[in-house]
Design a protein around this motif. Structure first.
Motif, PDB file in Angstrom:
ATOM      1  N   ASP A  27      32.650 108.585 -61.215  1.00  0.00           N
ATOM      2  CA  ASP A  27      34.291 109.125 -61.149  1.00  0.00           C
ATOM      3  C   ASP A  27      35.288 108.572 -60.358  1.00  0.00           C
ATOM      4  N   VAL A  28      35.164 108.622 -59.181  1.00  0.00           N
ATOM      5  CA  VAL A  28      35.838 108.812 -57.687  1.00  0.00           C
ATOM      6  C   VAL A  28      36.026 107.663 -57.087  1.00  0.00           C
ATOM      7  N   LEU A  29      34.108 107.526 -57.031  1.00  0.00           N
ATOM      8  CA  LEU A  29      34.248 105.693 -56.753  1.00  0.00           C
ATOM      9  C   LEU A  29      34.955 104.895 -57.398  1.00  0.00           C
ATOM     10  N   GLY A  30      34.649 104.835 -58.596  1.00  0.00           N
ATOM     11  CA  GLY A  30      34.971 103.716 -59.218  1.00  0.00           C
ATOM     12  C   GLY A  30      33.588 102.812 -59.938  1.00  0.00           C
ATOM     13  N   LEU A  31      32.376 103.021 -59.304  1.00  0.00           N
ATOM     14  CA  LEU A  31      31.367 102.148 -59.867  1.00  0.00           C
ATOM     15  C   LEU A  31      31.356 101.914 -61.261  1.00  0.00           C
ATOM     16  N   ARG A  32      30.723 100.987 -61.178  1.00  0.00           N
ATOM     17  CA  ARG A  32      30.611 100.442 -63.142  1.00  0.00           C
ATOM     18  C   ARG A  32      28.988 101.146 -63.559  1.00  0.00           C
ATOM     19  N   PRO A  33      29.231 101.440 -64.501  1.00  0.00           N
ATOM     20  CA  PRO A  33      28.128 102.189 -65.232  1.00  0.00           C
ATOM     21  C   PRO A  33      27.076 101.269 -65.921  1.00  0.00           C
ATOM     22  N   ASP A  34      26.006 101.045 -65.690  1.00  0.00           N
ATOM     23  CA  ASP A  34      25.011 100.923 -66.021  1.00  0.00           C
ATOM     24  C   ASP A  34      24.585 101.045 -68.003  1.00  0.00           C
ATOM     25  N   PRO A  35      24.870 100.075 -68.266  1.00  0.00           N
ATOM     26  CA  PRO A  35      24.884 100.977 -70.184  1.00  0.00           C
ATOM     27  C   PRO A  35      23.367 101.163 -70.000  1.00  0.00           C
ATOM     28  N   THR A  36      21.976 100.773 -69.784  1.00  0.00           N
ATOM     29  CA  THR A  36      20.661 101.109 -69.645  1.00  0.00           C
ATOM     30  C   THR A  36      20.463 102.576 -69.302  1.00  0.00           C
ATOM     31  N   ALA A  37      20.683 102.559 -68.089  1.00  0.00           N
ATOM     32  CA  ALA A  37      20.226 103.199 -67.396  1.00  0.00           C
ATOM     33  C   ALA A  37      21.020 104.157 -66.797  1.00  0.00           C
ATOM     34  N   ALA A  38      21.427 106.032 -67.005  1.00  0.00           N
ATOM     35  CA  ALA A  38      22.185 106.640 -66.835  1.00  0.00           C
ATOM     36  C   ALA A  38      22.629 107.211 -65.124  1.00  0.00           C
ATOM     37  N   TYR A  39      21.652 106.526 -64.171  1.00  0.00           N
ATOM     38  CA  TYR A  39      21.505 107.189 -63.251  1.00  0.00           C
ATOM     39  C   TYR A  39      21.493 105.948 -62.470  1.00  0.00           C
ATOM     40  N   GLU A  40      22.381 104.830 -62.732  1.00  0.00           N
ATOM     41  CA  GLU A  40      22.532 103.901 -62.245  1.00  0.00           C
ATOM     42  C   GLU A  40      23.863 103.425 -61.800  1.00  0.00           C
ATOM     43  N   GLN A  41      24.494 102.792 -61.052  1.00  0.00           N
ATOM     44  CA  GLN A  41      25.451 102.126 -61.459  1.00  0.00           C
ATOM     45  C   GLN A  41      25.930 101.103 -60.564  1.00  0.00           C
ATOM     46  N   TRP A  42      26.728 100.335 -60.884  1.00  0.00           N
ATOM     47  CA  TRP A  42      27.081  98.485 -59.757  1.00  0.00           C
ATOM     48  C   TRP A  42      28.356  98.473 -58.467  1.00  0.00           C
ATOM     49  N   ALA A  43      28.238  98.055 -58.286  1.00  0.00           N
ATOM     50  CA  ALA A  43      29.098  97.838 -57.401  1.00  0.00           C
ATOM     51  C   ALA A  43      29.096  96.000 -56.490  1.00  0.00           C
ATOM     52  N   GLY A  44      29.699  95.438 -57.336  1.00  0.00           N
ATOM     53  CA  GLY A  44      29.052  94.192 -57.767  1.00  0.00           C
ATOM     54  C   GLY A  44      28.200  94.320 -58.633  1.00  0.00           C
ATOM     55  N   ASP A  45      27.400  93.281 -57.139  1.00  0.00           N
ATOM     56  CA  ASP A  45      26.199  93.183 -57.393  1.00  0.00           C
ATOM     57  C   ASP A  45      25.481  94.036 -57.314  1.00  0.00           C
ATOM     58  N   THR A  46      25.818  94.633 -56.677  1.00  0.00           N
ATOM     59  CA  THR A  46      24.140  95.958 -55.979  1.00  0.00           C
ATOM     60  C   THR A  46      24.205  97.029 -56.929  1.00  0.00           C
ATOM     61  N   CYS A  47      23.288  97.975 -56.744  1.00  0.00           N
ATOM     62  CA  CYS A  47      22.939  99.291 -57.637  1.00  0.00           C
ATOM     63  C   CYS A  47      22.820  99.749 -56.637  1.00  0.00           C
ATOM     64  N   PHE A  48      23.701 100.770 -57.407  1.00  0.00           N
ATOM     65  CA  PHE A  48      23.273 102.403 -57.068  1.00  0.00           C
ATOM     66  C   PHE A  48      22.617 102.995 -58.082  1.00  0.00           C
ATOM     67  N   ALA A  49      21.500 103.171 -57.456  1.00  0.00           N
ATOM     68  CA  ALA A  49      20.590 104.327 -58.045  1.00  0.00           C
ATOM     69  C   ALA A  49      19.676 105.773 -57.130  1.00  0.00           C
ATOM     70  N   ILE A  50      20.613 106.919 -58.347  1.00  0.00           N
ATOM     71  CA  ILE A  50      20.623 108.217 -57.879  1.00  0.00           C
ATOM     72  C   ILE A  50      19.195 108.615 -58.345  1.00  0.00           C
ATOM     73  N   TRP A  51      18.619 109.233 -57.436  1.00  0.00           N
ATOM     74  CA  TRP A  51      17.359 109.700 -58.196  1.00  0.00           C
ATOM     75  C   TRP A  51      17.265 111.008 -56.691  1.00  0.00           C
ATOM     76  N   GLU A  52      16.453 112.118 -57.628  1.00  0.00           N
ATOM     77  CA  GLU A  52      15.591 113.356 -56.680  1.00  0.00           C
ATOM     78  C   GLU A  52      14.699 112.554 -55.828  1.00  0.00           C
ATOM     79  N   PRO A  53      14.591 113.400 -54.451  1.00  0.00           N
ATOM     80  CA  PRO A  53      13.354 112.707 -53.982  1.00  0.00           C
ATOM     81  C   PRO A  53      12.061 113.538 -54.360  1.00  0.00           C
ATOM     82  N   GLU A  54      12.467 115.242 -54.074  1.00  0.00           N
ATOM     83  CA  GLU A  54      12.038 116.957 -54.592  1.00  0.00           C
ATOM     84  C   GLU A  54      11.486 116.592 -56.246  1.00  0.00           C
ATOM     85  N   ALA A  55      12.069 115.908 -56.717  1.00  0.00           N
ATOM     86  CA  ALA A  55      10.939 115.756 -58.180  1.00  0.00           C
ATOM     87  C   ALA A  55      10.244 114.920 -58.044  1.00  0.00           C
TER      88      ALA A  55
END
Length: 128
Positions: A27-55
């Motif tokens: 919402d702030v940076l405007g990265l493109r959501p991945d239609p199949t992965a809720a916590y992945e978004q894209w800037a061009g060809d680069t996937c930003f995958a959000i994860w919780e290390p503590e989990a």
């Protein structure tokens, strides 16, 4: 010898609140959501995958000291838009003579940089 590594598959974005991080990157940076992965978004060809290390039984450590460069068309305009959305930048925008850079962090403290190369590298590939 052939290259062992073919590409960067994704960037793992460590977070202590994945929903907050997803909102920031989408919402702030405007990265493109991945239609199949809720916590992945894209800037061009680069996937930003959000994860919780503590989990996963690992300590949370924010990515610091080597900000991820986010390519934009106009650093000043993008910075102004992000500042209006509440993003705080570290210092002034830097002009290196070939590019503009402005540094900030996501809500978890992962360091990021707005970047725009406006001149080709000396003696290098102008497409770089």
């Amino acid at each position: 010898m052939s290259a062992l590594v073919r590409r960067l598959d994704f960037l793992g974005v460590p977070s202590q609140d994945v929903d907050r991080s997803r909102a920031f990157y989408r919402d702030v940076l405007g990265l493109r959501p991945d239609p199949t992965a809720a916590y992945e978004q894209w800037a061009g060809d680069t996937c930003f995958a959000i994860w919780e290390p503590e989990a996963q039984g690992m300590p949370f450590v924010a990515q610091q000291g080597n900000p991820w460069p986010l390519g934009v068309d106009d650093v000043a305009a993008t910075r102004a838009q992000l500042e209006a959305a509440g993003v705080v930048f570290f210092g002034d925008t830097i002009d290196t003579g070939v590019c503009h850079m402005a540094f900030f962090a996501d809500p978890d403290g992962n360091q990021l940089m707005l970047h725009h190369r406006y001149a080709p590298p000396a003696g290098g590939d102008p497409a770089a």
